[in-house]
Design an enzyme around this catalytic site. Structure first.
Site, PDB file in Angstrom:
ATOM      1  N   GLY A 139       0.819  -1.210   0.000  1.00 25.47           N
ATOM      2  CA  GLY A 139       0.000   0.000   0.000  1.00 25.47           C
ATOM      3  C   GLY A 139       0.851   1.257   0.000  1.00 25.47           C
ATOM      4  O   GLY A 139       1.981   1.266  -0.503  1.00 25.47           O
ATOM      5  N   SER A 140       0.332   2.308   0.637  1.00 26.22           N
ATOM      6  CA  SER A 140       0.913   3.651   0.480  1.00 26.22           C
ATOM      7  C   SER A 140       2.350   3.789   0.946  1.00 26.22           C
ATOM      8  O   SER A 140       2.994   4.786   0.619  1.00 26.22           O
ATOM      9  CB  SER A 140       0.071   4.665   1.236  1.00 26.22           C
ATOM     10  OG  SER A 140      -1.247   4.613   0.788  1.00 26.22           O
ATOM     11  N   VAL A 141       2.867   2.839   1.743  1.00 25.91           N
ATOM     12  CA  VAL A 141       4.266   2.989   2.156  1.00 25.91           C
ATOM     13  C   VAL A 141       5.208   2.910   0.959  1.00 25.91           C
ATOM     14  O   VAL A 141       6.386   3.220   1.083  1.00 25.91           O
ATOM     15  CB  VAL A 141       4.697   1.951   3.222  1.00 25.91           C
ATOM     16  CG1 VAL A 141       4.039   2.230   4.550  1.00 25.91           C
ATOM     17  CG2 VAL A 141       4.418   0.546   2.762  1.00 25.91           C
ATOM     18  N   MET A 142       4.675   2.512  -0.216  1.00 26.00           N
ATOM     19  CA  MET A 142       5.525   2.482  -1.410  1.00 26.00           C
ATOM     20  C   MET A 142       5.631   3.858  -2.068  1.00 26.00           C
ATOM     21  O   MET A 142       6.471   4.064  -2.941  1.00 26.00           O
ATOM     22  CB  MET A 142       4.972   1.487  -2.434  1.00 26.00           C
ATOM     23  CG  MET A 142       5.113   0.036  -2.044  1.00 26.00           C
ATOM     24  SD  MET A 142       6.815  -0.456  -1.719  1.00 26.00           S
ATOM     25  CE  MET A 142       7.461  -0.509  -3.391  1.00 26.00           C
TER      26      MET A 142
END
Lengths: 89, 608
Positions: free
Chosen positions: B297-300
């Site tokens: 998810g958004s941690v990328m």
């Protein structure tokens, strides 16, 4: 004749000497063997004792135990931010 | 008379002569038989007989070795082998004295009938284990009983003083001291050593009379020193367990990595297990940080934004219009939490805008995005040396569809392990220098530069805004330290598409001015209402990180932080009072007056 006799005597003495030497070394090696065994046992006992002490130490120093002691028995707590003074280097 | 005497004198010598010959013959035959037998024994059968004879008194005895200890980076024991007694019986001898079974059963806490049945079944044997690895008290009581046919044998038993806290990393051994899981398995040969072999002469009672030769020297097991810090491991485990329970989560993982060396300081998972009594429940035994993959998810997003910066298509302050908060890519709608309107690239990270990340990603060549992910190690095992480590999945860019390129920019369509994330964030924090994470002390991990340091610094600066006043990760703040990070909340894919189950993630590092530690927290399927990375994972990150920074004596880089917290007048007074009290205290007499005055004047400035 004399020389021959001397050779026989010398050889005989050497044979008897080496035989006695063998007996002696054999005895000595057994004695050392026993000593080695004893010391090995001693070493094993010490190692065993050491590992038990290590375990005991780990058990006592376990963070969970320390925390319980500090919080519940000694009534310690971490200071709130207001109590922390940062000293600049 | 004379005739008769003559007759007798004539006959007498004849008879003895023939008897003599017969006797001699018998003697010769006897000697021949003896010699033949001697030859037979000495020459033909000597080998067999000698072997048989030696078998009566020569014994080959194994010289036992001790399995090496496993310890943490400060030498604190995590796995220790110590000798304990196992009890074995000679069924024949014991069954001759059936009255001694009852006291034996009582000491062992077992059923006497059952023991008797077991012994009757095996009555033909000479050696039956009754109970292995006894408690020392039980062993000494058995020794005191002094029962016939009951013997004690020393064996090593492995203890794990840290228990479940480090269980996933260390793993465990089976009853024969062979590693089954974790580092016990990976480094089994190193830890185990090789038992020696010695030939001895024993008497009828089994006592060793003489050591005749050492056939093979015993090689003792080596110790293994990990990079784990037991205090941090405990802290992370306790806090993770608390968070997982609080949010009713299915599982969870937390990792703490030293940025400058790539060493893993703590790696914990939930659910856990007790390695001292490993049972059949294998679900809790997995080291999820390494074996389980998930869509991050958004941690990328820091990585996709880094790709955009690297391609030179944007700068951190380039405006991107995310109105109306949704975007259509090949028939799929990608939406934001709400409409953020026109924002700059930095705020894509601050606010975690999927639309903004998608717009950047669609401007890139697929290869440019893939290359950044690939260089940071996604889709490849980290090589930390752990059994069953997953590589995750990062598909080759040649097969990407347009919508995949969009979703990859915000962390869907690839799967990663928590350790991969930790190692990638460590590289981002350390100006683009990627190191192989290590669990064993002394590993050589030369850094590989995977990104222009300038871009890495820019992305790291963007990530600091996540814990800023408008960021999604405010809960990850640590008092007195600047923290950078990124939240992530991903929906879990299931057979029927994306379910309304989530993985909450926070990945970050501190102190931002000179990053030392990377922390990754993932909470799988929180079921108690909250599920955002910013509200589930970030607080846990904050707790673990603040404890770690304190325990490792890392100097704070945000001196005003303690004062910035005191926003109201009331708190300010309280604070000032607290400080004065501290200064009057004898224990802080050596605090220089100047510093305290400075702190107080800082305080006034904040209040203005």
């Amino acid at each position: 004749m004399n020389v021959r006799f001397l050779v026989v005597v010398v050889t005989l003495t050497a044979v008897i000497g080496s035989a006695l030497g063998l007996v002696y070394t054999r005895h000595d090696s057994r004695r050392l063997e026993v000593q080695l065994g004893e010391q090995e046992n001693q070493r094993d006992d010490i190692i065993a004792e050491w590992s038990r002490l290590q375990l005991e130490q780990a058990m006592l120093a376990d963070a969970g135990q320390v925390e319980i002691k500090a919080r519940d028995h000694l009534g310690m707590r971490s200071p709130d931010n207001a109590k922390i003074l940062v000293v600049k280097p | 008379m004379s005739k008769s005497s003559a007759m007798s004198s004539e006959e007498k010598p004849g008879a003895p002569m023939s008897r003599l010959y017969a006797f001699l013959l018998a003697m010769v035959l006897c000697s021949v038989a003896l010699i033949a037998r001697a030859v037979n024994l000495q020459v033909t059968e000597s080998e067999f007989l000698q072997g048989q004879g030696e078998a009566r008194f020569m014994r080959e005895v194994e010289v036992p070795t001790r399995r090496g200890n496993i310890q943490d980076r400060w030498g604190e024991p995590l796995a220790v082998s110590t000798p304990v007694d196992s009890v074995w019986v000679h069924p024949g001898e014991l069954l001759q004295a059936p009255e001694s079974i009852a006291p034996l059963a009582e000491v062992l806490g077992a059923d006497a009938d059952e023991i008797e049945r077991k012994l009757n079944q095996r009555s033909g044997r000479e050696f039956v284990w009754l109970r292995r690895r006894l408690h020392p008290d039980v062993a000494s009581r058995i020794e005191d009983l002094d029962l016939p046919g009951v013997y004690l044998q020393k064996e090593y038993r492995r203890f794990y003083p840290a228990g479940e806290v480090a269980a996933h990393i260390i793993g465990f051994t089976n009853i024969d001291d062979v590693g089954q899981e974790g580092l016990e398995l990976t480094y089994n040969d190193w830890l185990q050593g090789k038992p020696g072999l010695r030939r001895v002469i024993r008497d009828r009672l089994g006592r060793t009379v003489e050591h005749s030769e050492l056939l093979r020297e015993a090689v003792h097991g080596h110790d293994l020193t990990l990079t784990i810090d037991r205090r941090l491991q405990y802290l992370a485990y306790r806090e993770l367990k608390r968070t997982v329970l609080k949010h009713g989560a299915r599982s969870g993982t937390a990792i703490l990595l030293d940025i400058q060396s790539g060493e893993v300081l703590a790696m914990v998972n939930q659910p856990g297990f007790n390695p001292n009594q490993a049972s059949g429940d294998t679900d809790g035994m997995r080291n999820r940080a390494l074996t389980d993959v998930f869509e991050p998810g958004s941690v990328m997003k820091p990585f996709s934004v880094a790709a955009a910066l690297e391609a030179g298509i944007v700068e951190p302050d380039t405006p991107i219009d995310t109105t109306p908060g949704t975007i259509n890519v090949s028939g799929h709608t990608i939406s934001d939490h709400r409409n953020y309107g026109p924002i700059d690239v930095t705020r894509i990270i601050t606010k975690s805008s999927n639309v903004g990340a998608t717009k950047l990603a669609l401007e890139l060549q697929p290869e440019q995005l893939w290359s950044v992910y690939d260089r940071f190690g996604f889709g490849e095992v980290t090589g930390v040396g752990f059994p069953g480590e997953s590589a995750g999945v990062l598909r080759n860019y040649r097969r990407w569809r347009r919508v995949e390129q969009a979703t990859l920019s915000y962390g869907y369509g690839l799967s990663v392990t928590a350790l991969q994330l930790a190692s990638a964030f460590a590289a981002l924090a350390d100006e683009g220098r990627l190191r192989r994470p290590s669990l064993i002390q002394g590993a050589d991990n030369p850094p590989v530069s995977v990104m222009d340091p300038k871009i890495a610094r820019e992305v790291a600066a963007m990530m600091e805004t996540v814990t800023g006043p408008e960021g999604t990760g405010r809960a990850a703040r640590v008092t007195n330290y600047r923290v950078s990070g990124k939240t992530g909340t991903s929906r879990k894919a299931s057979a029927a598409g994306y379910a309304s189950r989530y993985i909450a993630t926070f990945a970050g590092f501190a102190p931002s001015s000179e990053p030392r530690l990377v922390g990754i927290v993932t909470i799988n399927d929180p079921s108690a209402g909250e599920y955002y990375g910013g509200s589930v994972a970030a607080p846990l990150f904050s707790t673990i990180m603040s404890g770690a920074l304190r325990l490792l004596d890392i100097p704070p880089d945000d001196y005003a932080g303690v004062l910035a917290q005191a926003e109201g007048e009331e708190e300010k007074t309280e604070l000032a009072a607290g400080m004065t009290a501290e200064m009057n205290n004898d224990s802080v007499n050596d605090v220089p007056g100047g510093t305290a005055t400075e702190a107080l004047s800082d305080l006034d400035q904040v209040a203005e």
